[in-house]
Design a protein around this motif. Sequence first.
Motif, PDB file in Angstrom:
ATOM      1  N   HIS A  20     -23.199 -88.271 -84.536  1.00 28.25           N
ATOM      2  CA  HIS A  20     -23.422 -89.401 -85.436  1.00 28.25           C
ATOM      3  C   HIS A  20     -23.225 -90.752 -84.760  1.00 28.25           C
ATOM      4  CE1 HIS A  20     -22.764 -86.108 -88.382  1.00 28.25           C
ATOM      5  NE2 HIS A  20     -23.712 -86.750 -89.040  1.00 28.25           N
ATOM      6  N   GLN A  31     -23.938 -87.831 -92.341  1.00 27.13           N
ATOM      7  CA  GLN A  31     -23.399 -89.163 -92.621  1.00 27.13           C
ATOM      8  C   GLN A  31     -24.247 -90.169 -91.847  1.00 27.13           C
ATOM      9  OE1 GLN A  31     -19.611 -88.016 -90.777  1.00 27.13           O
ATOM     10  NE2 GLN A  31     -19.822 -89.764 -89.399  1.00 27.13           N
ATOM     11  N   PRO A  32     -24.063 -91.473 -92.075  1.00 27.11           N
ATOM     12  CA  PRO A  32     -24.860 -92.468 -91.342  1.00 27.11           C
ATOM     13  C   PRO A  32     -24.728 -92.319 -89.823  1.00 27.11           C
ATOM     14  CG  PRO A  32     -23.749 -93.495 -93.183  1.00 27.11           C
ATOM     15  CD  PRO A  32     -23.205 -92.103 -93.098  1.00 27.11           C
ATOM     16  N   GLN A  54     -34.237 -93.142 -89.413  1.00 26.13           N
ATOM     17  CA  GLN A  54     -33.919 -93.223 -90.841  1.00 26.13           C
ATOM     18  C   GLN A  54     -35.063 -92.640 -91.673  1.00 26.13           C
ATOM     19  OE1 GLN A  54     -31.693 -96.663 -92.035  1.00 26.13           O
ATOM     20  NE2 GLN A  54     -32.922 -96.923 -93.896  1.00 26.13           N
ATOM     21  N   LYS A  58     -24.854 -94.092 -86.088  1.00 25.77           N
ATOM     22  CA  LYS A  58     -24.621 -95.392 -85.455  1.00 25.77           C
ATOM     23  C   LYS A  58     -25.213 -95.377 -84.049  1.00 25.77           C
ATOM     24  CE  LYS A  58     -20.519 -97.221 -85.761  1.00 25.77           C
ATOM     25  NZ  LYS A  58     -19.085 -97.462 -85.522  1.00 25.77           N
ATOM     26  N   VAL A 104     -31.150 -90.598 -93.840  1.00 28.55           N
ATOM     27  CA  VAL A 104     -29.806 -91.179 -93.817  1.00 28.55           C
ATOM     28  C   VAL A 104     -29.861 -92.571 -93.194  1.00 28.55           C
ATOM     29  CG1 VAL A 104     -28.766 -88.895 -93.576  1.00 28.55           C
ATOM     30  CG2 VAL A 104     -29.150 -90.288 -91.543  1.00 28.55           C
ATOM     31  N   SER A 105     -28.861 -93.390 -93.483  1.00 28.41           N
ATOM     32  CA  SER A 105     -28.802 -94.737 -92.923  1.00 28.41           C
ATOM     33  C   SER A 105     -28.535 -94.682 -91.425  1.00 28.41           C
ATOM     34  CB  SER A 105     -27.698 -95.543 -93.611  1.00 28.41           C
ATOM     35  OG  SER A 105     -27.964 -95.692 -94.987  1.00 28.41           O
ATOM     36  N   VAL A 106     -29.189 -95.572 -90.693  1.00 26.85           N
ATOM     37  CA  VAL A 106     -28.966 -95.694 -89.252  1.00 26.85           C
ATOM     38  C   VAL A 106     -28.689 -97.162 -88.961  1.00 26.85           C
ATOM     39  CG1 VAL A 106     -29.861 -95.270 -86.941  1.00 26.85           C
ATOM     40  CG2 VAL A 106     -30.570 -93.798 -88.832  1.00 26.85           C
ATOM     41  N   VAL A 107     -27.537 -97.447 -88.367  1.00 28.03           N
ATOM     42  CA  VAL A 107     -27.151 -98.828 -88.092  1.00 28.03           C
ATOM     43  C   VAL A 107     -27.064 -99.051 -86.588  1.00 28.03           C
ATOM     44  CG1 VAL A 107     -25.877 -99.070 -90.238  1.00 28.03           C
ATOM     45  CG2 VAL A 107     -24.685 -98.280 -88.204  1.00 28.03           C
TER      46      VAL A 107
END
Length: 337
Positions: A100, A42-43, A68, A45, A73-76
């Motif tokens: 995560h 999953q993304p 990323q 954080k 995967v998305s990294v915020v």
Amino acid sequence: MPAATGGKVRQIFTAALRGILVMAAITAFTDLRAVAQSFPSQPIKLVVPAAPGGSTDILARSMAQLIQQQTGVSVVVDNRAGAGGTIGVGAVVHAPPDGHTLLVTVPDGITVLPHLRKDIPYRAAQDLMPIGLMAETSWLFAVNAGSPFKTMKDLIAAAAAKPGSIRYSSPGIGTSAHLVTERLRLQSNTDMLHVPYKGAGPATMAVVMGEVDMIATSPISLKAFLDGGKIRGLAITGGRRSAVLPDIPTMEESGFAGFVASAWFGVFAPAGLSADRAEQVDRIVSAAVRHPDFQKQILAMGLDPRLMNRTEFAAYVAADSTRWREVVEKSKVSLSD
């Protein structure tokens, strides 16, 4: 075997070996998608316990982009500023220990404030797992360009001759910049007056404007004032001279034996991460930090690149915490001052 034939064999072997090493280096960064089959699922954080735009935030965003690219995967980046960094640290402490959610931070909320405040809702040593060190920076002791002090010994001699006459600024009580100057005061057995300001900017301008005599802060944040002739650097606290300011001596070179201190930038995960998952996170973070683009970013910010694995970083953080605990206890610094 004839010499010519032996030389040709060596050439072929060397070329093959070079090819293997190049492929290994590429694989270390690009082939982590195999890890992504199980992690990350999953993304990701990256929590930064500071406002956008600062050094920690810049490093976190550079890391996010590289992770990323590695994993697909998305990294915020989630900025959680406030309370000296403890809000952001607390958010990671209470996150699921699945890798995560990670913390990208400086020492304050990890090794400094826990010795100054009893109301912090976490125990950093027990509630966080060190993942890796990314970079370090020294503190620079500096004075106004018009100051009579040319060296650290000049300043300490004045402080010894007239206790309380030397005033130093900091971004606030209990900050690393405050405590590193308290360490100087303790080691030199002098009495100096602390003048706290609301942030690094006002504390720096206090020296530029001559409101105080000295400040301890990062070399890169003072470089423009040094280049502009507004401030004079006396000494840095690193174990070696700064690449940004190579003409300024270290504290040890200035006669203060054993005075080595660094601010650091590191990555943590919530405690409770399984050994396998911690290894996966370590691989991903290390690959990002080792990437040439990240190394260029560190150098451009005037920081010193330094990579440590989980075991090394855990020992490093524990030693850093012990040093600041001793300074707090001996100086009797209190956030109620």
